[in-house]
Enzyme design. Sequence first.
Site, PDB file in Angstrom:
ATOM      1  N   ASP A 257     -28.579   2.020  -6.715  1.00 26.16           N
ATOM      2  CA  ASP A 257     -28.733   0.573  -6.596  1.00 26.16           C
ATOM      3  C   ASP A 257     -27.605   0.045  -5.701  1.00 26.16           C
ATOM      4  O   ASP A 257     -26.671   0.765  -5.324  1.00 26.16           O
ATOM      5  CB  ASP A 257     -28.771  -0.101  -7.976  1.00 26.16           C
ATOM      6  CG  ASP A 257     -29.518  -1.442  -7.902  1.00 26.16           C
ATOM      7  OD1 ASP A 257     -29.654  -1.986  -6.784  1.00 26.16           O
ATOM      8  OD2 ASP A 257     -29.945  -1.958  -8.943  1.00 26.16           O
TER       9      ASP A 257
HETATM   10  C1  NOJ Z   1     -30.188  -4.875  -6.724  1.00 28.11           C
HETATM   11  C2  NOJ Z   1     -31.316  -4.736  -7.693  1.00 28.11           C
HETATM   12  O1  NOJ Z   1     -30.830  -4.296  -8.945  1.00 28.11           O
HETATM   13  C3  NOJ Z   1     -32.412  -3.790  -7.247  1.00 28.11           C
HETATM   14  O2  NOJ Z   1     -33.489  -3.907  -8.134  1.00 28.11           O
HETATM   15  C4  NOJ Z   1     -32.808  -4.070  -5.836  1.00 28.11           C
HETATM   16  O3  NOJ Z   1     -33.827  -3.169  -5.446  1.00 28.11           O
HETATM   17  C5  NOJ Z   1     -31.598  -3.940  -4.941  1.00 28.11           C
HETATM   18  N1  NOJ Z   1     -30.608  -4.930  -5.328  1.00 28.11           N
HETATM   19  C6  NOJ Z   1     -31.931  -4.112  -3.474  1.00 28.11           C
HETATM   20  O4  NOJ Z   1     -32.237  -5.423  -3.188  1.00 28.11           O
END
Ligand code: NOJ
Length: 682
Positions: A257
């Site tokens: 993430d």
């Molecule tokens: C953080 C989020 O937790 C995740 O779900 C997302 O795909 C990423 N940012 C990218 O935007």
Amino acid sequence: MGRIDRLIAEMTLAEKLGQLTMTAADYAVTGPVITPLSEDAIRSGTIGNLLNLYGAAPTRRIQKIAVEESRLHIPLLLGFDALHGHRTVFPIPLAEAGLFDPAAWESTARVTAEECAGDGLHMTFAPMLDVSRDPRWGRIAESPGEDSFVGSAFAWAKIRGFQNGSLADIGAVAACAKHYVAYGAVTAGREYSPTDMSEGMLREVYLPPFRAAVEAGVAAIMPAFTDLNDVPMTANAPLLRDVLRGELGFDGVIISDYHAVAELLNHGVAGDLAEAAALALKAGVDIDMMSDAYRLGLPVALQRNLVAMEDIDASVRRVLSLKERLDLFQDPYRRGRADTGMTAQSRALARAIGARALVLLKNDANVLPLAARKIAAIGPLADAGSEMRGPWGGAGRPEDCVSVLQGLTQTGLDVRHAPGVAIDGDDLSGVATALDLCADADAILLCLGEAALMSGEAASRAHLGLPGRQQDLADAVFEKAAGKPVIVVLFSGRPLAVPKLVSRAHAVLAAWFPGCEAGHAIADVLTGKVSPSGRTAVSWPRAVGQVPIFFGERPGGRPFNPNDHFTSHYSDLENTPLFPFGHGLTYGDFELSNLRALPGDPLTVKVDVENRGAHAAEETVFLFLNQKRPGVTRPLLELKGFEKIALRPSERGTITLTLPRPTGQAELFAGPNAASLLSVSI
Ligand code: NOJ
């Protein structure tokens, strides 16, 4: 030597680490911007993957740099969050889950994938598969709700829709199932806080949707930000390497993430970026999103012998294989040939799915469908088109969203509007104007709830009531209405604890966030053009103190008995939810009868359904199981199947469901929700 072996043999360390790095552009902001996008880095082959850029022209321009100006000509992988639509915004996943219709779930993913591919994207960071039983957690809006059987069916449907049977398909994008695993159980519902749970609970509730995703052939998986039982998921070798890759057999790409690798320092498990990078790589994380920990830390980790070149090569191989499966080497520009906006068909689908996702929570004396012609549309969400997109609006444009006011007005009803109060804040100065509208109306529509960004990432709430002064507005309207029907349309990314509002309203329609066609979809249901058929995929609490509340509880040794004080209960509130899982009314009047289980394995279960009402409608039937196992407790109800049936007035039908024959003593339950059930022993 194949292409991938040849490339790996030719690559410098910096080029290899480029393939393991994902950096953000600025078409959307989905986290802190730490490493700005550098075209020179793409040119030098030291960035191999991007997020947050879309559109045929910009993606083509950037892809050209990678393919034509970098030494090895390796195409970029471009990813974006398309959680509930891309250009066309569909209802939030929690709402869409309430359709209980895998074909419908797949259809919206298909349109989303086509739109993403048209915009030059190769991957979407979806589906989100975190089971959650805690409405304080804002990301429950992105989730398929409280049940893992639903989450698993959702995973299959979404992955089929996104990937379309072959990643090489020009209209397919790679799905990235997230967030592995148990993110939905963050402590106290507070975003990014740790999770702690038994292995039994993990395997019974939180893991199955990811197992389903792997079985469905998901291309990528994203570990959660959180730590689980003291080990951050980004560095959780037992769960990533042993369970996900080993036991479940996942051989696709694991993408961290956003900034999660560097956050291993905050977790306190890594002393510096090199250690953080080594922990993540060793655990199986192939791509570092937005930390720059792999590019900066892995060279140092190699020198310290924390990782070996084979570890890096294994991850590079997985990333290049994904690019190969997406057919990017063959034709890097095959997606993104033309910008795809919304089409008449995608809008029609958004309207139909939007209407079917609405959950009619209450409808006293059948005040809905509306008989009235003169409507006072009051409340801050009546004329709030852009809020309708919900927390992950994708590339949807606010100006493309239809508000309730617009949708209702187009039906020819006489609709007057005043917001009364804002969504949040203390200003009551608009209430008097709103009350004036009530005098002249035949029915009052109160459009209340949360703003879109009150749920989603980093949007936990400790209070689950109406924000700001909306309850005051509602109370004033109930007083003023003097018996006229008051219909509440409630917008939210989570179940709200609003017992007072519900008890005073004649009808309550949970709209969640229905997407770009919100106003049309809501008007279709309010006017009776469409009978509501959505069911809540999550239990609604009466108060925050009941959370977590869900239907799959264990019985406990002292189950509640109203005649025995020393049994499980609150001294100030009943145990039951405000609305149970599966609740949702229709304009039909359905009776279920004759639940029977036919011999055999799998077991075939049948139940008859009759529509005794005056409206054609769609009924949903749920099949639950209660099983006894020696020495261990089991949930009172486990969901094992669901099916929908559309019936005209007086029409009858039979629902047939199958499930693996349970061993030992068991009871089956069928019904429209987790509170009113027929049963049969097997
Ligand atoms: C953080 C989020 O937790 C995740 O779900 C997302 O795909 C990423 N940012 C990218 O935007």
